[in-house]
Design a protein around this motif. Structure first.
Motif, PDB file in Angstrom:
ATOM      1  N   PRO A 249     -31.883  -4.342   0.705  1.00  0.00           N
ATOM      2  CA  PRO A 249     -30.804  -4.356   1.702  1.00  0.00           C
ATOM      3  C   PRO A 249     -30.450  -5.763   2.192  1.00  0.00           C
ATOM      4  O   PRO A 249     -29.278  -6.047   2.470  1.00  0.00           O
ATOM      5  N   CYS A 252     -28.414  -7.358  -0.703  1.00  0.00           N
ATOM      6  CA  CYS A 252     -27.109  -6.693  -0.840  1.00  0.00           C
ATOM      7  C   CYS A 252     -26.170  -7.171   0.260  1.00  0.00           C
ATOM      8  O   CYS A 252     -24.968  -7.383   0.028  1.00  0.00           O
ATOM      9  N   GLY A 253     -26.696  -7.359   1.457  1.00  0.00           N
ATOM     10  CA  GLY A 253     -25.883  -7.863   2.554  1.00  0.00           C
ATOM     11  C   GLY A 253     -25.358  -9.259   2.293  1.00  0.00           C
ATOM     12  O   GLY A 253     -24.200  -9.582   2.594  1.00  0.00           O
ATOM     13  N   ASP A 256     -22.784  -9.096  -0.759  1.00  0.00           N
ATOM     14  CA  ASP A 256     -21.499  -8.465  -0.436  1.00  0.00           C
ATOM     15  C   ASP A 256     -20.825  -9.060   0.795  1.00  0.00           C
ATOM     16  O   ASP A 256     -19.809  -8.549   1.253  1.00  0.00           O
ATOM     17  N   GLU A 258     -21.594  -9.013   3.932  1.00  0.00           N
ATOM     18  CA  GLU A 258     -21.459  -7.975   4.945  1.00  0.00           C
ATOM     19  C   GLU A 258     -21.208  -8.539   6.342  1.00  0.00           C
ATOM     20  O   GLU A 258     -20.607  -7.872   7.188  1.00  0.00           O
ATOM     21  N   ALA A 259     -21.636  -9.767   6.586  1.00  0.00           N
ATOM     22  CA  ALA A 259     -21.452 -10.371   7.911  1.00  0.00           C
ATOM     23  C   ALA A 259     -19.980 -10.501   8.281  1.00  0.00           C
ATOM     24  O   ALA A 259     -19.641 -10.598   9.469  1.00  0.00           O
ATOM     25  N   HIS A 261     -17.552  -8.254   7.210  1.00  0.00           N
ATOM     26  CA  HIS A 261     -16.864  -6.971   7.148  1.00  0.00           C
ATOM     27  C   HIS A 261     -16.327  -6.612   8.536  1.00  0.00           C
ATOM     28  O   HIS A 261     -16.951  -6.886   9.560  1.00  0.00           O
TER      29      HIS A 261
END
Length: 363
Positions: A249, A252-253, A256, A258-259, A261
Motif C-alpha cells: 500500500p 502503490c500510494g 499512483d 495518491e497524495a 488525488h
C-alpha cells in the motif's frame, strides 16, 4: 472503430484517417485528433512461458488479467505500472498496449529500469497499413534498429500496436521498507542519493509528506544484513516495515501519486537531476510536491495555469492533469530542441507519412 484482429487494424488504417488510437482510456494525457480507433478488441495472452520469464500478449489485454496470470506463477511486471485513474479522474481498464505506448514505469525503475527495458518484441500497423514486426521472445533476437524501444513511449504516434512481447520477473521472497521521518526536501534528496550510490540494491527511493521511503526486496537474510548497514549509515530514526502486505500500500500510494488525488490545481511530472531538484522547487514554489526515483522524478501540485517550465534550466516537464486551455497554451510534453524535433518529425514521416496517428498528442 474497434477491429478484432491485426488484419482488420491494417484494413482500417488503409481505409482512412486520421485516427485517435484508444486503449483502455485510463492514461492518455495528450489530446488526439481524429476518429476513435480502439485496440480493446485485440485481447488475450498468446504465449506465457514462466520458465523463460516471457509473455506475449495482444495490446488490448487488460493489465489486471496479465497481473493475475503472473501472480499465479509468483511472477510480476518488473516496472511497477502506475495506475493514474485516481489522479486523472478516469474509469476503465488499463491495457498492456497503453502501458507500453506510455512507457509507464513506477518506483522500481531505479533498480530494474523502465517498461521499454522489458520489451522484447512488437507488432504494429504503420501508416500505410503494413504490418511491421521487430524483436522476438528473447533479448538476443533484438537486432538492428530496436523498434520496440522506439514504440515504447511513442504514445501511439508511430503506428497501431497489435502485440507486444515482454520479459517478466520472479516475485521476491520478501520486502522491507525503511521509513525515515522528519526530513526536509533537501535532506531527503541527500539521503536518497547517498543510499542509491551504495551497494544496497534499493528498489524504491521516494519522499513525500516529510518522510523518506527506502525499499529493498529479496531474501530475508540478505535484507536484514543490508538494513543493518543502512541504519549505521543513516544515523537517524528509522522504522522498518516488513512484508508485501504492509509495504505494497505504501508503494502503490507513491506509484499512483495518491497524495494529489481529489485536490484542485495542476499536476506536473518533472524529470530532473536530483542536484537540480531543490533549485527548481525554490523557483516553482508548488502547493505540494513529492519525489520518486531518488529525486530524479518530481511531482508538483501547482496553482492552475502555472508554468513550471519557465523556471527550468535542465530536465523536462510534462503536464499530467490540467485544463484543456493550459494544454493548448503550454503543450503537454516538454518542447524539443531543434535537432531532436527534426529527428522526431523524420521518424513520424517514415512510419506515418500521411499523419494518420494521434495528431496533436505529442505536438
Amino acid at each position: 472503430m474497434a477491429p478484432q484482429s491485426e488484419a482488420e487494424v491494417c484494413d482500417v488504417i488503409r481505409s482512412g484517417g486520421p485516427f485517435a488510437i484508444e486503449g483502455g482510456g485510463t492514461r492518455r494525457i495528450g489530446v488526439a485528433k481524429g476518429a476513435p480507433l480502439s485496440t480493446r478488441g485485440l485481447s488475450g495472452v498468446t504465449l506465457y512461458e514462466p520458465g523463460t520469464l516471457t509473455l506475449v500478449a495482444r495490446v488490448g489485454t487488460p493489465l489486471s488479467e496479465i497481473d493475475a496470470l503472473l501472480a499465479a506463477e509468483h511472477q510480476r511486471l518488473a516496472f511497477e505500472v502506475p495506475d493514474l485513474r485516481g489522479l486523472l479522474g478516469r474509469v476503465g481498464e488499463s491495457t498492456i498496449g497503453g502501458v507500453v505506448a506510455a512507457n509507464a514505469s513506477g518506483p522500481r525503475r531505479v533498480a530494474s529500469g523502465a517498461c521499454r527495458d522489458f520489451c522484447l518484441g512488437v507488432r504494429f500497423g504503420d501508416g500505410r497499413g503494413d504490418v511491421v514486426k521487430n524483436g522476438g521472445r528473447v533479448m538476443k533476437n533484438v537486432t538492428g534498429l530496436d523498434l520496440v524501444k522506439l514504440m515504447a513511449g511513442s504514445h501511439g504516434t508511430l503506428g497501431v500496436m497489435t502485440e507486444v512481447s515482454l520479459k517478466v520477473q520472479p516475485l521476491p521472497e520478501t520486502v522491507v521498507t525503511l521509513r525515515v521521518p522528519e526530513c526536509e526536501a533537501d535532506v531527503a534528496v541527500s539521503i536518497m542519493s547517498d543510499m542509491l550510490g551504495l551497494p544496497f540494491d534499493l528498489t524504491g527511493a521516494a519522499w513525500q509528506g516529510g518522510t523518506v521511503f527506502l525499499r529493498l526486496e529479496g531474501f530475508e537474510t540478505s535484507l536484514r544484513y543490508r538494513v543493518g548497514l543502512m541504519r549505521v549509515r543513516l544515523r537517524r530514526e528509522v522504522e522498518e516495515i516488513w512484508g508485501a502486505e504492509t509495504c505494497t500500500p505504501i508503494w502503490c500510494g507513491i506509484r499512483d501519486v495518491e497524495a494529489f488525488h481529489d485536490r484542485g490545481g495542476d499536476v506536473w511530472r518533472v524529470s530532473v537531476k536530483p542536484s537540480d531538484a531543490m533549485r527548481l522547487v525554490e523557483t516553482v514554489q508548488p502547493e505540494d510536491m513529492m519525489f520518486d526515483w531518488g529525486g530524479n522524478r518530481v511531482w508538483f501540485l501547482t496553482k492552475e495555469g502555472a508554468d513550471v517550465r519557465a523556471g527550468m534550466t535542465s530536465g523536462h516537464a510534462t503536464l499530467i492533469r490540467v485544463s484543456d486551455e493550459t494544454k493548448r497554451r503550454l503543450g503537454v510534453f516538454h518542447p524539443q530542441s531543434a535537432v531532436l524535433a527534426g529527428i522526431s518529425a523524420g521518424l513520424r514521416h517514415k512510419f506515418d507519412p500521411d499523419g494518420k496517428f494521434n495528431q496533436g498528442v505529442m505536438g
